[in-house]
Design an enzyme around this catalytic site. Structure first.
Site, PDB file in Angstrom:
ATOM      1  N   GLY A  40       3.116  -0.985   4.215  1.00  0.00           N
ATOM      2  CA  GLY A  40       3.162   0.423   3.847  1.00  0.00           C
ATOM      3  C   GLY A  40       4.578   0.833   3.500  1.00  0.00           C
ATOM      4  N   GLY A  41       5.256   1.452   4.451  1.00  0.00           N
ATOM      5  CA  GLY A  41       6.579   2.037   4.215  1.00  0.00           C
ATOM      6  C   GLY A  41       7.559   1.137   3.483  1.00  0.00           C
ATOM      7  N   SER A  83       4.053  -1.974  10.186  1.00  0.00           N
ATOM      8  CA  SER A  83       5.518  -2.006  10.306  1.00  0.00           C
ATOM      9  C   SER A  83       6.131  -3.352   9.909  1.00  0.00           C
ATOM     10  CB  SER A  83       5.962  -1.604  11.716  1.00  0.00           C
ATOM     11  OG  SER A  83       5.555  -0.276  12.000  1.00  0.00           O
ATOM     12  N   ASN A  94       0.868  -1.177   0.000  1.00  0.00           N
ATOM     13  CA  ASN A  94       0.000   0.000   0.000  1.00  0.00           C
ATOM     14  C   ASN A  94       0.904   1.226   0.000  1.00  0.00           C
ATOM     15  OD1 ASN A  94      -1.785   2.052   0.484  1.00  0.00           O
ATOM     16  ND2 ASN A  94      -2.383   1.377   2.543  1.00  0.00           N
ATOM     17  N   TRP A  95       0.960   1.865  -1.157  1.00  0.00           N
ATOM     18  CA  TRP A  95       1.900   2.985  -1.304  1.00  0.00           C
ATOM     19  C   TRP A  95       1.363   4.261  -0.658  1.00  0.00           C
ATOM     20  CZ3 TRP A  95       3.652   2.463  -7.185  1.00  0.00           C
ATOM     21  CH2 TRP A  95       4.237   1.212  -7.359  1.00  0.00           C
ATOM     22  N   LYS A  96       0.100   4.248  -0.265  1.00  0.00           N
ATOM     23  CA  LYS A  96      -0.523   5.428   0.358  1.00  0.00           C
ATOM     24  C   LYS A  96      -0.304   6.657  -0.536  1.00  0.00           C
ATOM     25  CE  LYS A  96      -0.026   3.176   4.787  1.00  0.00           C
ATOM     26  NZ  LYS A  96       0.173   3.278   6.237  1.00  0.00           N
ATOM     27  N   GLU A 123      -4.776  -4.776  10.811  1.00  0.00           N
ATOM     28  CA  GLU A 123      -3.742  -3.758  10.950  1.00  0.00           C
ATOM     29  C   GLU A 123      -3.955  -2.991  12.253  1.00  0.00           C
ATOM     30  OE1 GLU A 123      -2.060  -2.630   6.801  1.00  0.00           O
ATOM     31  OE2 GLU A 123      -3.723  -1.316   7.251  1.00  0.00           O
ATOM     32  N   GLY A 170       3.096   2.496  10.672  1.00  0.00           N
ATOM     33  CA  GLY A 170       4.002   3.624  10.470  1.00  0.00           C
ATOM     34  C   GLY A 170       4.761   4.021  11.723  1.00  0.00           C
ATOM     35  N   GLU A 227      -6.517   4.727   8.211  1.00  0.00           N
ATOM     36  CA  GLU A 227      -6.280   6.146   7.905  1.00  0.00           C
ATOM     37  C   GLU A 227      -7.523   6.784   7.305  1.00  0.00           C
ATOM     38  OE1 GLU A 227      -2.696   5.471   5.679  1.00  0.00           O
ATOM     39  OE2 GLU A 227      -1.666   4.951   7.537  1.00  0.00           O
ATOM     40  N   HIS A 242      -9.313   1.158   5.386  1.00  0.00           N
ATOM     41  CA  HIS A 242      -8.008   1.393   6.021  1.00  0.00           C
ATOM     42  C   HIS A 242      -8.201   2.352   7.200  1.00  0.00           C
ATOM     43  CE1 HIS A 242      -3.889   2.534   6.707  1.00  0.00           C
ATOM     44  NE2 HIS A 242      -3.537   1.459   6.016  1.00  0.00           N
TER      45      HIS A 242
HETATM   46  P1  13P Z   1       3.414   0.489   7.561  1.00  0.00           P
HETATM   47  O1  13P Z   1       3.911  -0.787   6.957  1.00  0.00           O
HETATM   48  O2  13P Z   1       4.118   1.707   7.019  1.00  0.00           O
HETATM   49  O3  13P Z   1       3.372   0.439   9.050  1.00  0.00           O
HETATM   50  O4  13P Z   1       1.888   0.672   7.074  1.00  0.00           O
HETATM   51  C1  13P Z   1       1.009  -0.398   7.208  1.00  0.00           C
HETATM   52  C2  13P Z   1      -0.241  -0.071   6.490  1.00  0.00           C
HETATM   53  O5  13P Z   1      -0.982   0.796   6.899  1.00  0.00           O
HETATM   54  C3  13P Z   1      -0.530  -0.801   5.246  1.00  0.00           C
HETATM   55  O6  13P Z   1      -1.826  -0.560   4.811  1.00  0.00           O
END
Ligand code: 13P
Length: 251
Positions: free
Chosen positions: A235-236, A214, A10-12, A168, A174, A98, A96
């Protein structure tokens, strides 16, 4: 969809168009024979370009990070499911944390989005997970169960069988703090038990449940080795081709 190992990135709101294309090219090149399915969720503006890159690679699929709940109309700035289908999207991340937080998406709204995505033949990757406050209060299992109940349990068995679930925990997203493999396994096991109670064993054992929060090369192998963890929503670490490649190789 039957249960399978999945590494989803997930590149956000990261990567411009050319960065996204370059990243997709490297990941696709890496993914010639992965042990699981690779899914990329770039920003909307890169979906079509990323699709061009991956469309001949059967191991890599395209996801959107969200879609609007309505099919079309006067919703300035929104993206419809048909627009996503037209650029090759097969999966849509729904719920998600967020979006729940910043866009106030409720369990009820998410239930409607899940219905829409399924009605169009796409696969929702449904996200659930608790805040640190809820984890510390010890009510995380019930909290996640309620998210599933309110957004998913109206589905028929045949529709439910198409879903992917991503657990999650918000406190691990993050932050660099990962749920321990045991914490992930506990939650995934309780989700699977809930699915067995609500539906049946075939649904429970046939659903892919991903862990997100993470995930990185250093911890992916141990987390993915847990019996009820079927991969990760990353994510990251999915923004670096080398790291995501290592995560893909962790199965
Ligand atoms: P991180 O891997 O950056 O913690 O993000 C997880 C995430 O929200 C994937 O959707």
């Amino acid at each position: 969809m039957s249960r399978q190992l999945i590494a989803a990135g997930n590149w956000k709101m990261n990567t411009n168009y050319s960065e996204g294309i370059a990243l997709a090219e490297q990941i696709s090149k890496h993914s010639t024979d992965p042990k699981g399915l690779v899914i990329l969720a770039p920003p909307f503006t890169s979906l079509q370009g990323v699709n061009e890159v991956i469309k001949d690679n059967n191991h890599v699929k395209l996801a959107a990070q969200n879609c609007h709940v309505k099919e079309k109309g006067a919703y300035t700035g929104e993206i419809s499911i048909d627009m996503l289908i037209a650029v090759g999207v097969e999966y849509v991340i729904i719920g998600h944390s967020e979006r729940r937080e910043h866009n106030k998406e409720s369990n009820e709204l998410l239930a409607k989005k899940v219905d829409l995505v399924l009605s169009k033949g796409l696969i929702p990757i449904f996200c659930c997970g608790e805040s640190l406050e809820i984890r510390e209060a010890g009510t995380h299992i019930d909290f996640v169960a309620n998210q599933l109940k309110e957004s998913l349990f109206h589905l028929s068995s045949s529709d439910f069988a198409k879903l992917v679930i991503a657990y999650e925990p918000i406190w691990a997203i993050g932050t660099g703090v990962t749920a321990s493999p045991e914490q992930a396994q506990d939650m995934h096991q309780s989700i699977r038990k809930l699915l067995a109670d609500q539906y049946d064993e075939a649904i429970a054992n046939g659903t892919s449940i991903l862990y997100g929060g993470s995930v990185k090369p250093a911890n992916a192998k141990e987390i993915f080795s847990k019996a009820d963890v079927d991969g990760g929503l990353v994510g990251g670490a999915s923004l670096k081709a080398g790291d995501f490649g290592d995560i893909i190789d962790s199965f």
